[in-house]
Design a protein around this motif. Structure first.
Motif, short mmCIF file in Angstrom:
data_model
loop_
_atom_site.label_atom_id
_atom_site.label_comp_id
_atom_site.label_asym_id
_atom_site.label_seq_id
_atom_site.Cartn_x
_atom_site.Cartn_y
_atom_site.Cartn_z
N UNK A 106 -6.63 -7.72 -4.15
CA UNK A 106 -5.22 -7.53 -3.85
C UNK A 106 -5.07 -6.81 -2.51
N UNK A 107 -4.15 -7.29 -1.68
CA UNK A 107 -3.92 -6.62 -0.41
C UNK A 107 -3.21 -5.30 -0.65
N UNK A 108 -3.66 -4.25 0.02
CA UNK A 108 -3.11 -2.92 -0.19
C UNK A 108 -2.70 -2.30 1.14
N UNK A 109 -1.86 -1.26 1.01
CA UNK A 109 -1.40 -0.48 2.15
C UNK A 109 -1.67 0.98 1.83
N UNK A 110 -2.23 1.70 2.79
CA UNK A 110 -2.54 3.11 2.58
C UNK A 110 -1.31 3.96 2.92
N UNK A 111 -0.77 4.64 1.91
CA UNK A 111 0.37 5.54 2.09
C UNK A 111 -0.04 6.93 1.63
N UNK A 112 -0.16 7.84 2.57
CA UNK A 112 -0.51 9.22 2.27
C UNK A 112 -1.80 9.32 1.45
N UNK A 113 -2.76 8.50 1.79
CA UNK A 113 -4.05 8.56 1.13
C UNK A 113 -4.13 7.81 -0.18
N UNK A 134 0.48 -4.40 -1.97
CA UNK A 134 1.55 -4.87 -1.11
C UNK A 134 2.73 -5.41 -1.91
N UNK A 135 2.47 -6.03 -3.07
CA UNK A 135 3.57 -6.61 -3.85
C UNK A 135 4.53 -5.53 -4.35
N UNK A 136 4.04 -4.32 -4.60
CA UNK A 136 4.92 -3.25 -5.04
C UNK A 136 5.85 -2.81 -3.92
N UNK A 137 5.32 -2.69 -2.72
CA UNK A 137 6.15 -2.30 -1.59
C UNK A 137 7.17 -3.38 -1.25
N UNK A 138 6.79 -4.63 -1.38
CA UNK A 138 7.73 -5.73 -1.14
C UNK A 138 8.86 -5.70 -2.17
N UNK A 139 8.52 -5.43 -3.42
CA UNK A 139 9.55 -5.36 -4.46
C UNK A 139 10.52 -4.21 -4.20
N UNK A 140 10.01 -3.07 -3.76
CA UNK A 140 10.88 -1.94 -3.45
C UNK A 140 11.77 -2.23 -2.25
N UNK A 141 11.24 -2.92 -1.25
CA UNK A 141 12.05 -3.27 -0.08
C UNK A 141 13.16 -4.24 -0.45
N UNK A 142 12.84 -5.23 -1.26
CA UNK A 142 13.86 -6.19 -1.71
C UNK A 142 14.92 -5.48 -2.54
#
Length: 78
Positions: free
Chosen positions: A18-25, A30-38
């Motif tokens: 799964x593609x991930x993004x590092x936020x504060x360690x 990525x799908x969670x951040x996309x859902x929050x943005x939408x």
């Protein structure tokens, strides 16, 4: 005596990680951040259009759940 273990979560095996993004360690998928943005976009749009907080919150929550599960279960092919 037998037991029924249908409630036990089984891990889904994927060929690609799964593609991930590092936020504060912390690694966030990525799908969670996309859902929050939408959800944020839908919330603001519905709030501006209807000026009703309840409708905006419920619609944004529904949109977040749909995007979250759709992106989790059907990741983009790349």
């Amino acid at each position: 005596m037998t037991t029924h273990d249908a409630w036990v979560r089984r891990d889904v095996r994927r060929s690609a990680p799964t593609r991930t993004v590092d936020l504060a360690g912390t690694e966030w998928p990525l799908y969670k951040l996309e859902a929050l943005a939408v959800a944020l976009l839908v919330f603001v749009t519905i709030l501006v259009v209807t000026q009703t907080l309840q409708a905006a919150v419920l619609t944004a929550a529904a949109a977040a759940v749909v995007v979250w599960w759709a992106r989790r279960l059907f990741p983009p092919r790349s």
